[in-house]
Structure formats: C-alpha cells, structure tokens
Design an enzyme around this catalytic site. Structure first.
Site: not given
Length: 597
Positions: A333-335
């Site tokens: 998720y995301c980074v």
C-alpha cells in the site's frame, strides 16, 4: 430555496464582556506556551521552512509579471473590472433589486454554505471579493511566462495554502455563522477555543498540532485494529502479525501485506465493518501483515535496503517457518508498494523469486506525475530535510502529517481551526481521523533515499536504482500484477499509477476505483459505495482508457480476490497463527503500533 437565518437574540453584554476578558487571558497563555514550551525556556519562533519557500516561489512569479508592464497593466485592469462589476451588483442588491453574482463558489465548497453568505449583501460582497481575488491570483500563476513547470506547480500549491488561510470563513467578523454563534454564546465559544488551542500547542511540544478527532476515544484491539491474530515474529524494524483463520480451509499460498511506514498499518483494519484485513481472512486467506516500528534516533541508519531485508525478506522467512510454504502472494500500500516493487526487482535480478504475485494499492513506481507532494521534493528542500534529520536521526511525524494535511487545507486544516478554536467545539470521534493523527517518524537514511531516488530522480522507473550493488530493473519483473489506482487520489494520482503500469515486464491488471487514496481502497462490499473501472492493459492516454473501460458498482475487493484465487486456487486446512514453530509474542495488533511519535 435558500432559507433566511433567524435573527439572534440580543447578547448578554455583561457575560460578553466577561468572556472577552477571559479570552484575552487564554490567548496570552496560548502565546506563552508557544514561545516557552514545557522546559520553560523561551524560544525565538522560526518561520517554517515552507514559509521561506513560499515567499521565494511566489516572488519568482511576481517578477515575471513585473518584467512586462503591458501584461501587468492588463492583469490589473482585469481585476479592477471584476470589482467594478461586483460593486455595481452589490449596489443593486442594497436597493432591493436582484443582481446576478459575479463569482460563485464551487458546489462542493462547504465554507460558504450558510444562507447569509448569499442573502446578506455585505457578506455576499466579502465572499465574492475573496473569490474574485483568489481566482485572479490563480490566473497569474497559471499564465506566468518564463517559469519552469516545477516552480509553477509550487506556486499553485502555495497559493492554495494562502487562499485557504485568508478565507473570510475563518474569521469571526467576516463569517455570518461565526458572528451568530459568538453572540448566542456571549463569547464563551472563544474562551473554550483558546483553552483547546493551549492543549494542542502542548500536545505538539510547543508547535500547534490541530486536533481532528477525540484523541482518547479509541483503544487498540477494541475500537480499531480489532481483527484477532498474533505477533509471530519481531525484529528491530517490524513485527509480523498472522491473523487467526475464520474458515475451515484456506488458500495454500499465504498472503503478506506490506503497509506504508509513513502511517500505521491499521488503516486496513479500522473496524469490523471496514477492515480489508478481516475481509481477506473471511475469504480464506492466511494473512500476514508487517507492523513497522515507530523509529527513533536508534534507527537513523536504517535505509531502504534495511526495510527490504529486515522487513519483506524477514517476513517471508518467518511465513515459511509458520506455514511451511516457500511462496507467497503480496500486497503493498502506497510507499509500502514502492518497497514491494523494489523487492520484486531485486528478486528478479537474483533469481530468488518467492513472491509469486503482487497487488499494488495506490502505489507509485514512476514519479513523473507524483502530484502535490513533489512540491516538497526539489534539491534545496531535500537538503534542508536531510539537515533536520541529521540532528535527531529521523524526520518528526508531525512534518509528514502537516504535508498530507496541506494537500487539502480547507478540509483538513481550516475547517478544524474554525470548529475547534472559534466555535469552541471539540471534534467528534472518528476512527479514520484518529488513524490520520497517529503519526510516525521516518529514519534519516531511509527517508533521504526515498525522496532522492523516487521523487527527485525517479530512478526506479528508469532502471537506475541501485541497492546492494545491484541495479534494479522493473522490466525483469514478470509475476502477475494487480495495480489499483483511485480517481481522486492526491498522493498517488491515477495518471501516475496508470503510467507506472508499463514499467513492469509481466501482465498488469490496472483497476481504477472511485474516491481517493484511503476511501477508494477501504471500500467494503457491504457499503455499496463508489465503484471501479476495468479496461484491460494500461496504455495510451488515461482519459481514453477510462472512456472505454467498464464501470462496476460497488467494491473492487471481490474482483481482486477472483484475480488472486485464479493464480493458485489450491486449499489446505486452516492454519493457526505461528503454526507449531513460532510462539505468540503478543496478541494483534502488537506492540510497535502503540508507539507514539
């Protein structure tokens, strides 16, 4: 039809006078807390780093206009004409005659929803004057000649911050709702607001930390992060949680979630109704999630490779011990997804491919169109951040929290400033905003690497990132990829995720969900909110892809699970956390998640 507000009763002038005195006293105490925090030593307030960059950036835009007197005169004339039209319109209205507005707020702009912003000519003039001026200023930035794209982007961003701060909706004497509210309470709201201001400065150790929710309303394992499980592994950088099964059989291939370390993992396990983790368990997945440590000065040298080795690789090792499986499916998720992509490229380079499929949730691997966060990622600003981190060994969590709030200043900053400190109302309990305020720090080595290699130099997308003396190439990643973007994402824009899909060497299923970076991901099937679009390979222009895509109402979760299950459908009896090899170190959600910044 707009309803007229009722005329407020006359205030109690004695109470109003008394509260005015108390307000000044509380304001003085708040100022004292700001300039002399808990250690009692006076400090010289320094303007935030962004303030200096704001002045410099907008100054550059101003210089381009002042260098061309003709264009400057044309711009000034345009503003003057708009105000002449507004004065004429207001004059008609003061005579009791109808007049069309010169400027109107956007339909979703809640700042001017009170009826008197339109019905009262005085407040209508203030509102329209503000809109005319800010839109004129936006035009100056957009039409400035001779400035590079990054400077223009920064100017647009900083202008939004100024426009949000200077909105007449933020001040008592220019907001009809706040005037009525203050008179009705005889100023008691302002006294309460100043007390909350003091508390928020104290909570921020001398810096204002605007509260967005009741900080004491939630308890881990009771109100948030509630899915049952056990911590089955722990090292200096992460805890690995394995969730207890809820089905008799589970997919043979275990599933690992790599959350961002910029926030805490329980956004995916907020409560039973909105828990993606809980839903995965219900489908028959053996779910593991990494819970990153909230780092301090001891972790200053933990770099991107450390997060890969001591995070993902260590987790896969522990999963093998717990389940006996050598292969996993993974989601980032995301980074956390960016780190997962780096891990996949490393495995492709070394031949040790234990991750057999990857799900990316609002993840960027190509940072060409990385949105407003690129404002904070030029060489000068990164160097200043590195200097700050060198002093403590980490970036304070409040810095990143402020940056994310600045992406939507009217919703995430000024609405709470007005509610808390002017209306004197404590914000309501909201689990999402509790999570949002639960900030995490970032180790100096890791964050510097991330900013430079991703936001500044875009090395991963170009095949130039080097870790452990190995050059990483995403084109060598051939495992199946599910790449989720969301239409209104301010952090990982849909166009950025779309174009990042072409960087992988294997099959990529690009899916576009409704809403934004969080709500578009945490969108359970039972809620029937938003929707998602599927349309095959991510190529060409995003607009063309969307126009040809198929829209499906509801959550993307079932569609994703079908994609995942089709790759490895074999099932085995449900597994208890840790198996017979890893004893429980703590019940979920563990100990690292409780560490405050």
């Amino acid at each position: 039809m707009t309803t007229q507000p009722t005329t407020p009763a006359m205030p109690d002038f004695e109470a109003l006078s008394r509260n005015a005195g108390q307000f000044m006293e509380e304001l003085g105490r708040a100022a004292a807390r700001y300039v002399a925090p808990e250690d009692g030593l006076p400090v010289q307030p320094k303007p935030p780093q962004e303030a200096s960059d704001l002045v410099r950036t907008l100054g550059t835009v101003a210089e381009t206009w002042l260098s061309d007197p003709k264009r400057t005169l044309e711009a000034q004339t345009k503003l003057s004409e708009a105000f002449v039209a507004l004065w004429g319109s207001t004059w008609f209205r003061l005579q009791g005659r109808e007049a069309p507005p010169v400027a109107q707020p956007e339909p979703k702009d809640a700042r001017f929803s009170d009826a008197e912003w339109s019905s009262n000519p005085y407040f209508d003039f203030i509102k329209q004057g503000y809109l005319i001026t800010t839109r004129w200023a936006e035009g100056l930035v957009n039409e400035a000649e001779g400035i590079d794209d990054h400077t223009r982007h920064k100017a647009q961003f900083y202008l939004r911050q100024l426009a949000g701060a200077l909105s007449p909706s933020n001040f008592v004497m220019t907001n009809p709702e706040l005037i009525r509210h203050t008179l009705q309470e005889n100023g008691a709201n302002l006294v309460r607001g100043m007390k909350m201001l003091q508390e928020d400065i104290q909570a921020g150790s001398g810096e204002l930390r605007v509260r967005q929710t009741d900080r004491d309303a939630f308890k881990f394992g009771v109100d948030v992060a509630v899915t049952p499980g056990e911590v089955v592994f722990r090292n200096d950088l992460m805890e690995l949680i394995q969730y207890a099964p809820r089905t008799e059989t589970v997919l043979k291939r275990p599933f690992l979630i790599v959350p961002p370390w910029i926030n805490k993992f329980y956004i995916l396990d907020l409560n039973p109704a909105k828990s993606l983790i809980g839903w995965m368990v219900d489908q028959g997945l053996t779910v593991f999630v990494i819970s990153w440590v909230n780092p301090d000065e001891r972790h200053r040298d933990k770099d991107f490779e450390s997060y890969m080795r001591e995070g993902i690789e260590a987790a896969i090792d522990a999963i093998g011990v717990s389940t006996g499986e050598t292969e996993v499916a993974a989601a980032g998720y995301c980074v956390g997804g960016t780190l997962l992509a780096v891990m996949l490229a490393m495995q492709a380079a070394t031949g040790n491919t234990r991750i057999k499929s990857a799900t990316f949730l609002t993840t960027q691997v190509d940072f060409t169109h990385a949105g407003d966060l690129k404002v904070f990622a030029d060489e000068d600003q990164i160097r200043q951040i590195e200097t700050q981190m060198a002093e403590r060994g980490y970036l304070d969590g409040a810095k990143m929290a402020n940056a994310f709030n600045m992406l939507r200043p009217n919703d995430l900053i000024w609405s709470y400033v007005v509610n808390n400190y002017v209306k004197g109302k404590a914000p309501s309990a909201f689990d999402l905003l509790y999570w949002n305020a639960d900030a995490t720090r970032m180790p100096a080595a890791n964050h510097a690497f991330y900013l430079r290699n991703c936001y500044l130099e875009n090395n991963l997308a170009q095949g130039k990132m080097v870790l452990g003396n190995i050059r990483l190439d995403l084109k060598k990643v051939t495992v199946p990829v599910f790449n989720l973007a969301t239409r209104e994402d301010h952090i990982a824009p849909a166009i950025s995720v779309f174009e990042g899909s072409s960087k992988f060497g294997g099959p990529v299923d690009y899916v576009l969900a409704g809403s934004g970076h969080i709500a578009g991901v945490v969108n359970p099937p039972a809620k029937l909110k938003y929707g998602y679009w599927t349309g095959g390979k991510a190529e060409g222009r995003l607009e063309d892809w969307i126009s040809a895509a198929t829209e499906t109402k509801g959550s993307w979760w079932p569609y994703w699970f079908q994609w995942l299950e089709a790759q490895a459908p074999e099932r085995v009896p449900a597994r208890k956390p840790g198996g017979d090899a890893l004893p429980s170190l703590a019940p979920a959600p563990g100990t690292y998640v409780r560490m405050k910044a």
